[in-house]
Design a protein around this motif. Structure first.
Motif, PDB file in Angstrom:
ATOM      1  N   THR A 144       2.783   4.668  -7.886  1.00 11.78           N
ATOM      2  CA  THR A 144       1.775   4.967  -6.845  1.00 11.78           C
ATOM      3  C   THR A 144       1.599   6.479  -6.798  1.00 11.78           C
ATOM      4  O   THR A 144       2.560   7.235  -6.979  1.00 11.78           O
ATOM      5  CB  THR A 144       2.225   4.442  -5.475  1.00 11.78           C
ATOM      6  N   GLU A 202      -3.527   1.802  -5.328  1.00 10.32           N
ATOM      7  CA  GLU A 202      -2.541   0.732  -5.151  1.00 10.32           C
ATOM      8  C   GLU A 202      -1.300   1.220  -4.427  1.00 10.32           C
ATOM      9  O   GLU A 202      -0.867   2.371  -4.585  1.00 10.32           O
ATOM     10  CB  GLU A 202      -2.155   0.156  -6.516  1.00 10.32           C
ATOM     11  N   ASP A 203      -0.702   0.311  -3.655  1.00  5.71           N
ATOM     12  CA  ASP A 203       0.586   0.605  -3.036  1.00  5.71           C
ATOM     13  C   ASP A 203       1.674  -0.147  -3.798  1.00  5.71           C
ATOM     14  O   ASP A 203       1.403  -0.895  -4.737  1.00  5.71           O
ATOM     15  CB  ASP A 203       0.572   0.225  -1.551  1.00  5.71           C
ATOM     16  N   THR A 246       1.489  -4.001  -4.578  1.00  6.13           N
ATOM     17  CA  THR A 246       0.523  -4.583  -5.516  1.00  6.13           C
ATOM     18  C   THR A 246       0.805  -4.245  -6.972  1.00  6.13           C
ATOM     19  O   THR A 246       0.405  -4.989  -7.868  1.00  6.13           O
ATOM     20  CB  THR A 246      -0.903  -4.114  -5.165  1.00  6.13           C
ATOM     21  N   ILE A 247       1.524  -3.147  -7.226  1.00  8.18           N
ATOM     22  CA  ILE A 247       1.685  -2.712  -8.622  1.00  8.18           C
ATOM     23  C   ILE A 247       2.599  -3.628  -9.434  1.00  8.18           C
ATOM     24  O   ILE A 247       2.455  -3.733 -10.645  1.00  8.18           O
ATOM     25  CB  ILE A 247       2.204  -1.254  -8.689  1.00  8.18           C
TER      26      ILE A 247
END
Length: 400
Positions: free
Chosen positions: A216, A343-344, A347-348
């Motif tokens: 991130t 993205e945080d 979600t990655i």
């Protein structure tokens, strides 16, 4: 005719009993904090209502702009001041009513006369002002019971005060009246809305965000800063704790099967949150989870996640439809921030086929292959802490 004060009506806190004064005191302190940068603003709290006074017109404009965001207020009305003579009072009445929608509306004048030395009685004041307003605005009709517009006139020793506009407040309870809790702020749409709902119930917020560089980036962090700034605009400052989460997240993905990493990752977040909660003297954890929205928000998943903590976990959105959540986010100004494409950490590493019904014993089995305690403590100890609203630094230009 100037607006020098605002009459504030209490909301739910007016139903309180013996502890009512503590709720009013909390609201008074929150209002004072909201207007701390305005030099002429003064706050006077009474049992049944509150007055906000300002000598500067521009500062009064700021009061009227900010006040709808303060929880604990049902409604408020700008009050116009006029000299104690009929000509000045008529001009003030026209100025007040002219700001309102008058098409096919009913109207009446209500008068209070605590200054008994004023040479005109209430019926005469009502007749003089009411007839003048009706002549000026023929679209209005008289209705004594439940009119659309009620012009309230109060005769005091120093001046006559008038109001008719009723502006809706934020409702709820004053922030701080419901204790303090730790909001898990992801950067998505849901968690800021969950925070907003808890603020409305009087809960003061600490915020925690899990940041996993280099997966991130700083833009994702800046998005969270902007969300925290928004949440600080509802009558109370907030503190954001940025947790360095990369090592923990990588260790989870080494030790736990791919289809339950989502559940295990959230369990690690809860364990870190418990440490921060204890240090900040918070009393609960708040999440933006809504039942069935994603794989980690089934009852089975929530059971497995909850099992790692004894702290109360509050989920104010648990039964709220996504479209309703989006509507609230748009209304409170967080939606456009939340949908920024950064993205945080949640979600990655999302697996292709996450378990929707993870078994707690299996999750615990795989987590027991390694001790996460040291990494959890390290993440909590190395956090970055920022207070919001952020104080804007003054720019000194053209100085020698």
């Amino acid at each position: 005719m100037k607006t020098k004060q605002v009459l504030v009506r209490y909301g739910e806190l007016s139903t309180k009993g013996k502890n009512r004064s503590s709720f009013i005191g909390r609201l008074r302190d929150n209002v004072r904090q909201m207007f701390a940068d305005l030099k002429t603003v003064r706050v006077k709290a009474e049992r049944d209502r509150m007055f906000i006074l300002a000598d500067d017109e521009r500062e009064m404009e700021q009061v009227l702009e900010r006040l709808p965001h303060v929880f604990g207020i049902q409604s408020f009305s700008p009050v116009t001041e006029a000299e104690l003579n009929f000509e000045a009072m008529k001009r003030a009445a026209i100025a007040v009513v002219s700001k309102l929608d008058r098409d096919n509306k009913s109207f009446k004048v209500s008068v209070k006369r605590p200054f008994k030395e004023f040479p005109h009685e209430k019926p005469e004041i009502t007749q003089e002002i009411g007839s003048h307003v009706l002549r000026s605005f023929p679209e209005l009709s008289v209705q004594m019971k439940h009119p659309d517009i009620e012009l309230k006139v109060e005769i005091r020793e120093e001046a006559a005060y008038m109001m008719a506009e009723v502006i809706e407040g934020a409702g709820g309870l004053p922030v701080g009246a419901g204790g303090k809790a730790l909001l898990m702020l992801s950067g998505g749409i849901d968690s800021p809305v969950a925070g907003y709902h808890m603020l409305k119930r009087g809960v003061r917020l600490e915020l925690i965000h899990f940041f996993s560089p280099p997966y991130t980036n700083d833009r994702a962090k800046e998005k969270v800063y902007d969300l925290a700034e928004k949440l600080s605009q509802f009558g109370s400052s907030v503190t954001l704790h940025i947790i360095p989460f990369t090592k923990l997240q990588q260790e989870v993905h080494k030790q736990v099967p791919d289809n339950i990493t989502m559940t295990s990752t959230r369990r690690m977040m809860m364990r870190v949150a418990d440490l921060v909660l204890a240090e900040t003297k918070s009393q609960a954890i708040i999440t933006g989870e809504s039942l069935g929205q994603v794989a980690s928000q089934t009852l089975e998943s929530l059971h497995a996640i909850n099992a790692v903590t004894n702290t109360p976990v509050l989920r104010p959105l648990i039964a709220i439809d996504k479209l309703d959540i989006i509507e609230t986010a748009q209304r409170i100004g967080t939606y456009d921030i939340s949908i920024r494409p950064y993205e945080d950490c949640c979600t990655i590493f999302t697996p292709a086929n996450p378990k929707t019904k993870p078994k707690l014993e299996k999750v615990e089995f795989y987590e027991n292959f390694v001790s996460f305690d040291e990494l959890i403590q390290e993440a909590a100890d190395q956090r970055e802490t920022i207070k919001f609203p952020r104080v804007k630094e003054a720019k000194f230009e053209n100085l020698l």
